[in-house]
Design a protein around this motif. Structure first.
Motif, PDB file in Angstrom:
ATOM      1  N   LYS A  95       0.810  -1.213   0.000  1.00 15.24           N
ATOM      2  CA  LYS A  95       0.000   0.000   0.000  1.00 15.24           C
ATOM      3  C   LYS A  95       0.852   1.275   0.000  1.00 15.24           C
ATOM      4  N   THR A  96       2.102   1.176   0.436  1.00 17.91           N
ATOM      5  CA  THR A  96       2.945   2.372   0.541  1.00 17.91           C
ATOM      6  C   THR A  96       3.154   3.085  -0.793  1.00 17.91           C
ATOM      7  N   PRO A  97       3.609   2.401  -1.864  1.00 14.25           N
ATOM      8  CA  PRO A  97       3.772   3.109  -3.136  1.00 14.25           C
ATOM      9  C   PRO A  97       2.451   3.615  -3.702  1.00 14.25           C
ATOM     10  N   VAL A  98       1.362   2.914  -3.417  1.00 10.75           N
ATOM     11  CA  VAL A  98       0.043   3.373  -3.862  1.00 10.75           C
ATOM     12  C   VAL A  98      -0.305   4.678  -3.161  1.00 10.75           C
ATOM     13  N   ARG A  99      -0.075   4.719  -1.858  1.00 12.83           N
ATOM     14  CA  ARG A  99      -0.380   5.921  -1.077  1.00 12.83           C
ATOM     15  C   ARG A  99       0.439   7.110  -1.578  1.00 12.83           C
ATOM     16  N   GLU A 100       1.731   6.873  -1.838  1.00  9.75           N
ATOM     17  CA  GLU A 100       2.592   7.948  -2.325  1.00  9.75           C
ATOM     18  C   GLU A 100       2.174   8.408  -3.720  1.00  9.75           C
ATOM     19  N   ALA A 101       1.785   7.469  -4.559  1.00  8.34           N
ATOM     20  CA  ALA A 101       1.342   7.817  -5.914  1.00  8.34           C
ATOM     21  C   ALA A 101       0.080   8.659  -5.871  1.00  8.34           C
ATOM     22  N   LEU A 102      -0.846   8.305  -4.994  1.00  3.95           N
ATOM     23  CA  LEU A 102      -2.095   9.049  -4.884  1.00  3.95           C
ATOM     24  C   LEU A 102      -1.847  10.473  -4.364  1.00  3.95           C
ATOM     25  N   LYS A 103      -0.886  10.623  -3.460  1.00  4.18           N
ATOM     26  CA  LYS A 103      -0.548  11.960  -2.970  1.00  4.18           C
ATOM     27  C   LYS A 103      -0.013  12.826  -4.109  1.00  4.18           C
ATOM     28  N   THR A 104       0.818  12.230  -4.947  1.00  6.11           N
ATOM     29  CA  THR A 104       1.362  12.970  -6.088  1.00  6.11           C
ATOM     30  C   THR A 104       0.261  13.347  -7.066  1.00  6.11           C
ATOM     31  N   LEU A 105      -0.646  12.425  -7.330  1.00  2.89           N
ATOM     32  CA  LEU A 105      -1.753  12.690  -8.248  1.00  2.89           C
ATOM     33  C   LEU A 105      -2.696  13.753  -7.690  1.00  2.89           C
ATOM     34  N   ALA A 106      -2.824  13.794  -6.368  1.00  4.46           N
ATOM     35  CA  ALA A 106      -3.641  14.845  -5.750  1.00  4.46           C
ATOM     36  C   ALA A 106      -2.982  16.197  -5.976  1.00  4.46           C
ATOM     37  N   GLY A 107      -1.651  16.216  -5.939  1.00  4.26           N
ATOM     38  CA  GLY A 107      -0.920  17.454  -6.168  1.00  4.26           C
ATOM     39  C   GLY A 107      -1.060  17.971  -7.587  1.00  4.26           C
ATOM     40  N   THR A 108      -1.244  17.070  -8.541  1.00  6.42           N
ATOM     41  CA  THR A 108      -1.393  17.487  -9.936  1.00  6.42           C
ATOM     42  C   THR A 108      -2.848  17.760 -10.298  1.00  6.42           C
ATOM     43  N   GLY A 109      -3.756  17.497  -9.354  1.00 10.18           N
ATOM     44  CA  GLY A 109      -5.159  17.806  -9.592  1.00 10.18           C
ATOM     45  C   GLY A 109      -5.975  16.716 -10.249  1.00 10.18           C
TER      46      GLY A 109
END
Length: 218
Positions: A47-61
């Protein structure tokens, strides 16, 4: 001479690109919940890389994080479309004008246009379309201007994916792309910029007629 090995993408980057591709090609739709455990199982990671990926995608909108609703694909409405396309209308035609004035190579744009014409599905066309527009503004000579347009690139693609799902308009847009490229290759920087402005404005007007903004007027 020993060749330098190609770096292996991190798990987070792998998941990030995978989720982004699904969103921008309509496999994941606006408002759809993104559950960490499900995505981790699908991509074969923790789940860790998924969580980090989602945070990045939230940053890009592209996704929205809410403490009550969890993570969902960003909804697309007229206000969102207007905000994104206002930025494109202000910056992208000027970037193309500068690219043409500099005599920059537009081979990458021509190749992207050919890939879009030869595409056999929506995903291929969407990716080729994004590459075409980026190839017009990247060689503008101002890296900051290019990065600013890159920042809204994914959100613009999300708007397009929603609009195309409701009303496919590939042929019309392909024709407009060819005219933009023709003017650019002829060295008509002002004509190419005007054609690009009209192309961007007409798309959002057709897809979201309620999204009227001062900068979108032709």
């Amino acid at each position: 001479m020993t060749s330098v090995p190609t770096p292996i993408p991190s798990r987070t980057q792998y998941v990030l690109e995978g989720i982004k591709h699904r969103i921008l090609t309509g496999q994941l739709t606006p408002g759809q919940a993104l559950v960490e455990t499900e995505l981790a199982a699908q991509f074969g990671v923790s789940k860790t890389p998924v969580r980090e990926a989602l945070k990045t995608l939230a940053g890009t909108g592209l996704v929205v994080m809410n403490q009550y609703k969890g993570v969902t694909v960003r909804m697309v409405d007229a206000d969102m479309a207007r905000e994104v396309y206002d930025v494109r209308l202000l910056l992208e035609p000027e970037a193309l004008r500068r690219s043409v004035q500099r005599g920059a190579s537009l081979d990458t744009a021509r190749e992207a246009l050919e890939r879009a014409d030869a595409a056999t599905d929506t995903a291929q066309r969407s990716l080729a379309n994004r590459e075409f527009h980026r190839a017009l503004y990247v060689p503008c000579g101002n890296p900051l201007l290019g990065r600013m347009l890159d920042e809204v690139r994914d959100q613009a693609a999300l708007v397009s994916a929603v609009a195309w799902a409701a009303n496919p308009s590939w042929e019309r847009e392909a024709g407009e792309h060819r005219e933009i490229l023709r003017l650019a290759l002829d060295g008509d920087s002002d004509g190419a910029a005007r054609a690009l402005h009209s192309h961007i404005a007409s798309f959002v007007h057709r897809a979201f007629p309620e999204a009227q903004g001062e900068d979108e007027q032709k």
